[in-house]
Write a protein that holds these residues in place. Structure first.
Motif: not given
Length: 894
Positions: A8-37
């Motif tokens: 069976r699917p994990d209820p907590d995982a399904l709850l997290r997906e349900a809570q994410g509906k209606g919210r915006g999607k966050l994407k992060i460009f991650l770098g090790a230091s300034p200047g990597v682009g």
């Protein structure tokens, strides 16, 4: 019926997906230091999304003056910033209200960890982003790894810079997508130096502090691990929501601590499971202290079994040694290996065990502040398990008899003193007896002496006398102080004894390795090295030892053994030996390959490949598990391999010298053929041709001159050929002199006649004393020696300058000296002129030659038991070549 809960699917995982509906999607460009682009990549993606029809707005972007980044802003709607006045200065921040009113599909917001100006709605920009996401707007942002809260202290230790602007880890966890922008440190430093990261005024300071290759490499590793951890989290969430098991955590390094406890094997298995799940390397470590020497064989066996199991499961194993501080040694090793997690085992205790402290365990927990410590309770001691005192070693009556004797001696000393000094001062006498016993025999006899001394002190010196009754509290207090002091003294002396024994054992092992290294360094043959190796292993470990090496057919055969070569080795042992040799892995007893065999085989490896195997066998198989033996065998094997490699290199160098000599000899032959041989041949051919074609027209004087010239050149050619043949014979040690009494006057006369053409411009002046006229020499060899020396002198002497030959004699030697008036020989080259093919440096007018003459002189004089030297002329320029030969015995002088 099967348990369907596992599918069976994990209820907590399904709850997290349900809570994410209606919210915006966050994407992060991650770098090790300034200047990597990061900002450049974010804008590139924004342009691509806009071209696909997405409604994109740039809410805030910091270009820092980078022209390439500013060019990426073209064609995308830019939201005006909001002005904020703070302390008389106008600052600009993101207009969050304007963004919410505009409500685009995607908002570009740079620098997630930025601190807003005072007076803004939120103190941190990441809080602005959360509000924007809650409004259903997708957000793309940028972040450097040093701004993540949980990594803040790690980054500070790496770079020495404490970053104050951080974002909570929960925000990273809630991000829908993380894209790693990676750039190698060398390229980033090049970009910084080119002014593509900071303004020119900040470049030098940045390179000297934060932007060095070590910092950037460490931060890059953190960024990669964080991104990998995020991928693992996404996969885990997807698997749980789709009922798929098997998460993969992020990378780290694991260290498991092993001791002689019963839980050691279970602990290894648990650590293996943890490392396997995390896909990380792991290290199994045991720390040997002075206490280890007192353990019984069965207890040592538990540690050995656990370490062998860890090695078979793929762990790197290490054995540490320390006098007493096991915790400090362990943590130092962990820091050197950059370990992030330490796994220790602790049994659950019941009943009486509940009150027993574990000081080592507690000190480890207190000191391991830089590590994540995982405690695993893998075994439970049953409440019915009886309490037993720790075993101190094999029992023998002698130490306890000594304990009674020292207590009796202390009593005898204290008895007369009791009339002169206070009773309390007698404690020192009894403490001395405890100290002596503990320092000599260890803890158990020291405790026994403590009890004996305590009873004697109470019985004889505490009122009422000759009774164990205690009459007052003061006396009870004195007795307790004495008992506690005696126990402390005995324990301390026993610990000191154990430490001294541990140091002696360590010194003994070091001395053994040193002696072995010195022994094999002094031998010059491979057989001697191999014999020294098996003898050292057998004597040191009290075992049988053999060495097997491939024969001409490639089959392993025994070449050395101690006490002797095994007459008939069984097929199992031979198979293990071949496996060790072919696979370059340990095989045989106690390994994963043929572990039930009698022998343990270790490959001996040089820089190129294995050249053989060392085999050891014990009458007591349990000794294979001794960690000391496991450490000593590879050390000896390494030293043997180094010694063999040294001999191989020496043989290669010698072979190279032989090839070099061969090349020089070939060059000499070519030179001789082209010049020294060809010139005489041309002269001979010319003279004989003239005689043949014009014999009837030539006068007698002319014919005699041609014949004389042809004969001279033929003799010259004969000397050159003879020199080449003699050099070959000397190199192959094929010259066998016929030593007889030889008259130098006859030899010199014959040589002078043979060299009259060479000596025509340099008269030879001979001075041979009567008492120095006879020598013990080979007449043929001494003639060739003198001919080479005189020809060499004539070659270098100016015209008309004489050459002097003289002799002197002592009681047992005759010295023949040949002096010329040539340029002489420099001091630094007087020994070298006798080397093969060596010629003194000179200009273009230097006489030609092969460099064989004086080398042949030295070789021939040596085989005649003489010596040859070169010196400067005592009367100005020139050189003196001196030969020293034995003088005939007195009975042969006449």
């Amino acid at each position: 019926m099967a348990d369907k809960s596992m599918t069976r699917p994990d209820p907590d995982a399904l709850l997290r997906e349900a809570q994410g509906k209606g919210r915006g999607k966050l994407k992060i460009f991650l770098g090790a230091s300034p200047g990597v682009g990061k900002t450049y990549s974010m804008l590139e993606e924004a342009r691509a999304r806009k071209s696909d029809g997405c409604d994109v707005v740039i809410a805030l972007v910091e270009t820092h003056g980078r022209k390439d980044t500013e060019a990426r802003l073209q064609g995308i709607e830019l939201l005006p910033r909001k002005a904020i006045t703070y302390k008389g200065q106008k600052l600009t921040e993101m207009d969050i209200d304007g963004l919410l009113d505009r409500k685009p599909e995607l908002a570009i917001i740079d620098e997630l960890a930025h601190t807003n100006a005072p007076g803004s709605r939120h103190p941190k920009r990441w809080q602005d982003v959360l509000e924007v996401l809650a409004a259903g707007i997708n957000v793309t942002t940028t972040l450097n790894i040093q701004h993540i809260e949980s990594l803040n202290d790690v980054v500070a230790r790496i770079s020495g810079v404490k970053v104050r602007e951080t974002v909570p880890d929960d925000l990273i966890t809630r991000a829908d997508e993380i894209e790693l922008i990676d750039l190698p440190p060398d390229e980033l430093i090049a970009r910084l130096s080119a002014g593509k990261v900071y303004v020119p005024e900040q470049i030098g300071r940045a390179l000297d502090s934060f932007f060095n290759k070590g910092n950037l490499t460490a931060l890059r590793e953190l960024a990669l691990r964080t991104a990998a951890s995020r991928v693992d989290a996404e996969m885990l969430n997807w698997m749980q929501s789709h009922a798929v098991s098997g998460p993969w955590p992020a990378n780290e390094r694991l260290l498991v601590c092993i001791n002689e406890a019963p839980v050691a094997v279970d602990l290894v298995r648990a650590a293996k499971r943890m490392a396997e799940r995390a896909k990380i390397p792991w290290v199994a470590v045991t720390v040997l202290t002075a206490r280890h020497e007192t353990l019984a064989g069965a207890q040592k066996q538990k540690t050995a079994v656990a370490m062998r199991l860890a090695e078979s499961l793929g762990a790197e194993i290490a054995t540490l040694r320390t006098a007493a501080d096991a915790v400090g040694e362990l943590l130092d090793f962990a820091r050197r290996r950059n370990v992030s997690r330490i796994v220790v085992g602790r049994p659950r205790r019941h009943g009486f065990y509940r009150f027993m402290r574990e000081p080592v365990f507690e000190r480890l927990l207190d000191a391991a502040k830089d590590f994540e410590v995982t405690v695993i309770a893998t075994q439970t001691l049953q409440p019915t398990t009886p309490f037993r005192l720790p075993r101190f070693g094999p029992w023998t009556w002698k130490p306890y008899a000594v304990g009674i004797g020292t207590a009796a001696l202390a009593t005898a000393v204290a008895w007369p003193l009791s009339y002169e000094v206070p009773i309390g001062s007698l404690v020192g006498v009894f403490l001395l007896s405890v100290l002596v016993t503990g320092a000599r025999y260890g803890l158990a006899p020291a405790l026994f002496a403590t009890i004996t001394s305590f009873l004697a002190y109470d019985f004889l010196f505490i009122q009422p006398y000759y009774s164990f009754t205690i009459s007052s509290g003061h006396e009870l207090e004195a007795l307790l102080v004495f008992l506690s002091s005696a126990i402390f003294t005995g324990t301390l002396s026993a610990r000191l004894k154990a430490q001294v024994e541990s140091l002696r054992a360590s010194q003994r092992r070091t001395q053994q390795l040193y002696d072995f290294a010195r022994k094999i360094a002094s031998v010059s043959g491979k057989d001697d090295v191999l014999w020294s190796a098996v003898a050292h292993i057998a004597h040191t470990l009290q075992c049988r030892a053999i060495i097997l090496m491939p024969d001409g057919k490639g089959e392993l055969s025994q070449v050395q053994g101690f006490p002797s070569i095994e007459p008939d080795m069984d097929a199992r042992s031979l198979t293990a030996a071949r496996w060790a040799f072919e696979k370059n892995e340990n095989a045989g007893h106690g390994t994963a390959t043929l572990p039930t065999g009698e022998w343990l085989f270790l490959p001996m490896v040089t820089l190129k490949a294995p050249f053989g195997v060392i085999g050891v066998a014990f009458d007591d198989p349990s000794r294979f598990d001794d960690p000391e033996i496991r450490q000593l065998l590879p050390a000896v094997e390494d030293q043997v391999a180094v010694a063999i490699e040294r001999l191989n290199l020496a043989n290669e160098v010698e072979a190279g010298k032989i090839r070099d000599v061969g090349e020089k000899l070939k060059d000499a032959l070519l030179n001789s053929v082209s010049h020294d041989l060809r010139t005489p041949l041309v002269s001979i051919i010319g003279a004989l041709t003239s005689l043949q074609t014009g014999a009837s027209k030539l006068k007698a004087a002319a014919r005699n001159f041609l014949v004389e010239d042809a004969l001279h050149e033929a003799r010259r050619l004969d000397r050159y050929v003879q020199n080449l043949l003699n050099m070959t014979r000397l190199n192959h040690k094929a010259v066998t002199p016929r030593i007889v009494v030889t008259d130098l006057r006859e030899v010199v006369g014959q040589v002078k006649a043979d060299l009259r053409h060479q000596l025509q411009n340099n008269p030879l002046q001979v001075s041979i004393a009567k008492e120095a006229a006879l020598v013990m020499a080979d007449p043929v060899l001494i003639s060739q020696v003198l001919a080479n020396i005189l020809e060499n002198a004539a070659k270098y002497s100016p015209p008309t300058e004489p050459i002097n030959l003289s002799t002197t004699a002592t009681s047992d030697q005759v010295t023949i000296s040949v002096a010329d008036h040539g340029p002489g020989v420099p001091d630094a080259e007087r020994e070298k002129i006798f080397d093969l093919f060596y010629q003194v440096a000179g200009g273009d007018k230097k006489p030609s030659g092969t460099g064989l003459g004086l080398a042949i002189v030295k070789g021939m004089v040596d085989v005649m038991n003489g010596r040859v030297t070169a010196a400067a002329h005592s009367k100005g320029s020139g050189a003196v070549i001196s030969l020293t030969l034995p003088r005939p015995p007195a009975g042969k002088l006449h």
